[in-house]
Design an enzyme around this catalytic site. Structure first.
Site, PDB file in Angstrom:
ATOM      1  CB  SER A 123      -7.114 -13.624  -3.743  1.00  0.00           C
ATOM      2  OG  SER A 123      -8.437 -13.701  -4.221  1.00  0.00           O
ATOM      3  CG  ASN A 124     -11.483  -9.468  -2.291  1.00  0.00           C
ATOM      4  OD1 ASN A 124     -11.317  -9.603  -3.499  1.00  0.00           O
ATOM      5  ND2 ASN A 124     -12.678  -9.482  -1.739  1.00  0.00           N
ATOM      6  CG  LEU A 170      -0.620 -18.596   4.498  1.00  0.00           C
ATOM      7  CD1 LEU A 170      -1.909 -18.891   5.235  1.00  0.00           C
ATOM      8  CD2 LEU A 170      -0.747 -17.311   3.684  1.00  0.00           C
ATOM      9  CD  GLU A 223       2.710 -18.809   1.184  1.00  0.00           C
ATOM     10  OE1 GLU A 223       2.449 -19.919   0.711  1.00  0.00           O
ATOM     11  OE2 GLU A 223       2.895 -18.613   2.399  1.00  0.00           O
ATOM     12  CG  HIS A 280      -5.212 -18.716   6.308  1.00  0.00           C
ATOM     13  ND1 HIS A 280      -5.097 -20.046   5.976  1.00  0.00           N
ATOM     14  CD2 HIS A 280      -5.217 -18.026   5.132  1.00  0.00           C
ATOM     15  CE1 HIS A 280      -5.024 -20.162   4.660  1.00  0.00           C
ATOM     16  NE2 HIS A 280      -5.105 -18.950   4.122  1.00  0.00           N
ATOM     17  CB  VAL A 306       8.015  -9.579   0.670  1.00  0.00           C
ATOM     18  CG1 VAL A 306       8.407 -10.222   1.991  1.00  0.00           C
ATOM     19  CG2 VAL A 306       8.964 -10.002  -0.435  1.00  0.00           C
ATOM     20  CD  GLN A 343      -9.585 -13.965   6.858  1.00  0.00           C
ATOM     21  OE1 GLN A 343      -8.528 -13.798   6.261  1.00  0.00           O
ATOM     22  NE2 GLN A 343     -10.763 -13.777   6.287  1.00  0.00           N
ATOM     23  CD  GLU A 372      -8.436 -19.245   0.755  1.00  0.00           C
ATOM     24  OE1 GLU A 372      -9.288 -18.771  -0.018  1.00  0.00           O
ATOM     25  OE2 GLU A 372      -8.276 -18.850   1.928  1.00  0.00           O
ATOM     26  NE  ARG A 409      -8.131 -16.841   3.490  1.00  0.00           N
ATOM     27  CZ  ARG A 409      -7.284 -15.923   3.072  1.00  0.00           C
ATOM     28  NH1 ARG A 409      -7.178 -14.766   3.727  1.00  0.00           N
ATOM     29  NH2 ARG A 409      -6.547 -16.127   2.000  1.00  0.00           N
ATOM     30  CG  HIS A 418      -4.152 -14.716   7.181  1.00  0.00           C
ATOM     31  ND1 HIS A 418      -2.817 -14.860   6.860  1.00  0.00           N
ATOM     32  CD2 HIS A 418      -4.787 -14.391   6.011  1.00  0.00           C
ATOM     33  CE1 HIS A 418      -2.640 -14.641   5.569  1.00  0.00           C
ATOM     34  NE2 HIS A 418      -3.817 -14.338   5.034  1.00  0.00           N
ATOM     35  CE1 TYR A 419      -5.668  -7.953   5.280  1.00  0.00           C
ATOM     36  CE2 TYR A 419      -7.869  -7.661   6.190  1.00  0.00           C
ATOM     37  CZ  TYR A 419      -6.843  -7.227   5.368  1.00  0.00           C
ATOM     38  OH  TYR A 419      -6.987  -6.079   4.633  1.00  0.00           O
ATOM     39  NE  ARG A 435      -7.764 -10.349   3.858  1.00  0.00           N
ATOM     40  CZ  ARG A 435      -7.080 -11.317   3.224  1.00  0.00           C
ATOM     41  NH1 ARG A 435      -7.310 -11.569   1.947  1.00  0.00           N
ATOM     42  NH2 ARG A 435      -6.181 -12.029   3.871  1.00  0.00           N
ATOM     43  CB  ALA A 452      -0.934  -0.017   1.217  1.00  0.00           C
ATOM     44  CG  HIS A 502       3.558  -9.615   6.504  1.00  0.00           C
ATOM     45  ND1 HIS A 502       4.386 -10.664   6.844  1.00  0.00           N
ATOM     46  CD2 HIS A 502       2.302 -10.107   6.542  1.00  0.00           C
ATOM     47  CE1 HIS A 502       3.657 -11.739   7.095  1.00  0.00           C
ATOM     48  NE2 HIS A 502       2.390 -11.426   6.910  1.00  0.00           N
ATOM     49  CG  PHE A 531      -8.003 -17.600  -3.414  1.00  0.00           C
ATOM     50  CD1 PHE A 531      -7.016 -18.240  -4.128  1.00  0.00           C
ATOM     51  CD2 PHE A 531      -7.651 -17.000  -2.215  1.00  0.00           C
ATOM     52  CE1 PHE A 531      -5.705 -18.276  -3.687  1.00  0.00           C
ATOM     53  CE2 PHE A 531      -6.346 -17.015  -1.756  1.00  0.00           C
ATOM     54  CZ  PHE A 531      -5.368 -17.669  -2.490  1.00  0.00           C
TER      55      PHE A 531
END
Length: 592
Positions: free
Chosen positions: A395-396, A246, A53, A236, A50, A234, A249, A289, A357-358, A392, A19, A48, A120
């Site tokens: 992949s969004n 991780l 996946e 995962h 990077v 969330q 997915e 998830r 995870h999120y 979420r 972002a 992060h 996904f």
């Protein structure tokens, strides 16, 4: 690198991940005359992003549509998404993905040369673009290299922002600590964009890197900006039990199966909101998830999970996919398993468990990333715009970095292009911040209350036990009391390392302070939402309650007391709340 004293820029971006870099490019393209600073506590390629996946979602195939993508997202988010933001998101997503390819992102291709997409979780149609299973790496690399061609972009690598500089209701910069020297100085800016990522390290088992400590969220919160929808965390369903690393997915998108201790595909026994027009045994591993993580908890209650030194787990089986599929589509999964579990997934089962995870919540922003405070913006996981609602869809998030990174960069550039002056109080405020840090962490504050590690471990225990996958009023109240106690204890912890260069103990203390502030907003928001929706599951209030809680929570800091929670209606455009069945065609969902 130029030193500041204080340094001044037009736009300052905190965070050098997806972002932040996308925002920096957007600022440079909107007004090339603006001076741009990117301040990051790590080198940008260590952000992060990077490590992402699986891929990034955007409509590209003729059998897909923007309405389908919007409806999948809204339904998957249990109708807590703002639909005006969703419509902007799905419309601009394909443009951003194509732009990223022009910058060098090597999207995987079909044999005919067209973009390859995979399924996904929670999405009926295949719309997840990917670059094998190192998508985040390639996206971040492409954007990082693109930023290098813009001379106005100046980087402050390994600078840790400790607070926002605000006066007269406007954000006018930050106070930052240079890790190499220990200097704590102001950096002034006409507009500031927070792109600091999530706060997964508030919990003990997480896919998040150690740098994801909720810094931007906590700094905005302390400056008086509300945090929105913080109760929605969330899990995962497939993290490695020991490290939390991780297992993407994508492994399930390619056909992996989740098996309990008896080798049984247990998800067929649970309601995952799967559409009737999709064969259950083919799609159940790609349920949302939150529901997959909840199914794991139910299996544990029934005694059908395995137990190891790091808790309960089940197995992910990809053996039947074959070597060629694994090598071409999910090579990193095999690499991780061999390196961290000493197993080869071509021949052995992968142990997995749900891990944090999120965070769906974050700094409250509008559709352009503007917060309620003039001059302050946010994008990415640290922000809540809100397109992710109560859960979420996989992949969004990578696409969100692009779409709202671009939008916030443009908005912040336009704001900074105005004629603005700085407050005369900023130098004094920066000095106050230095004194605060010295008083809190370097002076003798009385009786020792344990180490930073002790307090962090107790925070982890409180959050996992009280604010995990399933919650009750009692568990949340106990966690709230524990967090309040830990906040008080942290005030009396003394830093043993008195050096100025790379004082990692000081950084750990500052990060822990941020995590505890974020933790209190998660708990209080969850306590006051007396319903179950998406990832927020209250055992004592098991039903979704649209009459009272089709609203966003806004947590305001309330010094000396628990956060004040207010509510804001969810924006509904054409998809009225309905039964949560992800993936149904939008035209069958009664759009208005």
């Amino acid at each position: 690198m130029a030193r500041y004293g204080p340094e001044e820029h037009d736009v300052l971006i905190v965070g050098g991940g997806g972002a932040g870099l996308r925002a920096a490019i957007a600022v440079a393209e909107t007004n090339p005359k603006l001076s741009i600073a990117v301040v990051s506590k790590v080198y940008p390629m260590r952000s992060h992003t990077v490590s992402a996946e699986g891929g990034a979602a955007a409509v590209i195939k003729p059998d897909d549509s923007l309405d389908d993508h919007a409806y999948d997202t809204i339904s998957g988010g249990d109708w807590l998404c703002d639909q005006d933001a969703i419509e902007v998101f799905v419309k601009e997503a394909p443009e951003e993905m194509i732009q990223l390819e022009h910058w060098g992102c090597p999207w995987s291709r079909e044999p005919n040369g067209s973009i390859a997409v995979r399924s996904f979780g929670g999405m009926k149609n295949k719309r997840t673009w990917f670059a094998a299973d190192k998508t985040g790496f390639h996206m971040l690399h492409s954007m990082f290299q693109t930023t290098l061609k813009y001379e106005p972009i100046q980087r402050y690598d390994e600078f840790y922002v400790t607070s926002l500089l605000t006066d007269d209701g406007r954000c006018q910069g930050v106070v930052a600590l240079e890790l190499a020297t220990g200097k704590i100085e102001p950096i002034l800016a006409k507009s500031v964009i927070m792109c600091t990522g999530g706060c997964g390290k508030v919990f003990p088992f997480t896919t998040n890197a150690n740098i994801k400590t909720g810094d931007g969220m906590a700094q905005a919160y302390r400056a008086g900006v509300p945090l929105k929808d913080m109760e929605f965390v969330q899990y995962h369903p497939t993290g490695l039990p020991f490290t939390g690393i991780l297992i993407t997915e994508a492994a399930r998108a390619e056909g992996g199966h989740l098996l309990n201790k008896d080798g049984y595909r247990y998800l067929q026994d649970y309601d995952l909101g799967t559409p009737e027009d999709k064969p259950v045994l083919r799609s159940m591993e790609l349920g949302p998830r939150d529901r997959l993580s909840q199914a794991f908890e139910k299996e544990k209650e029934k005694g059908r999970t395995l137990e190891g030194p790091y808790g309960h787990y089940v197995h992910l089986d990809v053996r039947h996919l074959g070597k060629e599929v694994v090598k071409e589509r999910i090579p990193f999964v095999r690499e991780l398993c061999r390196k961290y579990e000493n197993i080869d997934p071509l021949h052995e089962l992968i142990p997995v468990r749900p891990v944090v995870h999120y965070i769906m919540g974050g700094i409250h922003t509008d559709i352009n990333g503007a917060t309620p405070m003039d001059g302050l913006y946010a994008a990415g996981e640290t922000a809540c715009v809100s397109i992710n609602g109560a859960n979420r869809l996989g992949s969004n998030s990578l696409t969100e970095l692009l779409v709202f990174g671009a939008r916030v960069g443009k908005a912040a550039a336009e704001y900074a292009s105005r004629s603005l002056s700085y407050s005369q109080q900023l130098e004094a405020l920066a000095k106050d911040e230095r004194k605060r840090i010295e008083k809190n962490f370097f002076s003798d504050n009385g009786t020792s209350t344990g180490t930073i590690a002790d307090i962090r471990k107790e925070m982890h225990r409180a959050m996992e036990n009280g604010a995990g996958i399933y919650r009750t009023e009692q568990s949340l109240s106990s966690s709230r009391d524990a967090i309040l106690t830990l906040q008080d204890r942290l005030k009396r912890v003394r830093i043993q390392d008195n050096s100025f260069t790379f004082n990692t103990e000081l950084i750990a203390a500052l990060e822990l302070s941020n995590m505890l502030d974020v933790a209190e907003t998660i708990i209080q928001s969850a306590l006051e939402r007396t319903e179950s929706r998406g990832s927020h599951q209250r055992i004592d209030y098991p039903d979704r309650n649209d009459d009272d809680f089709l609203t966003h929570s806004l947590a305001y800091r309330n010094p000396g007391d628990v956060p004040r929670i207010e509510y804001k209606p969810v924006t509904i455009t054409k998809w009225p709340p309905g039964e949560r069945k992800y993936g149904q065609q939008a035209e069958t969902s009664n759009p208005q």
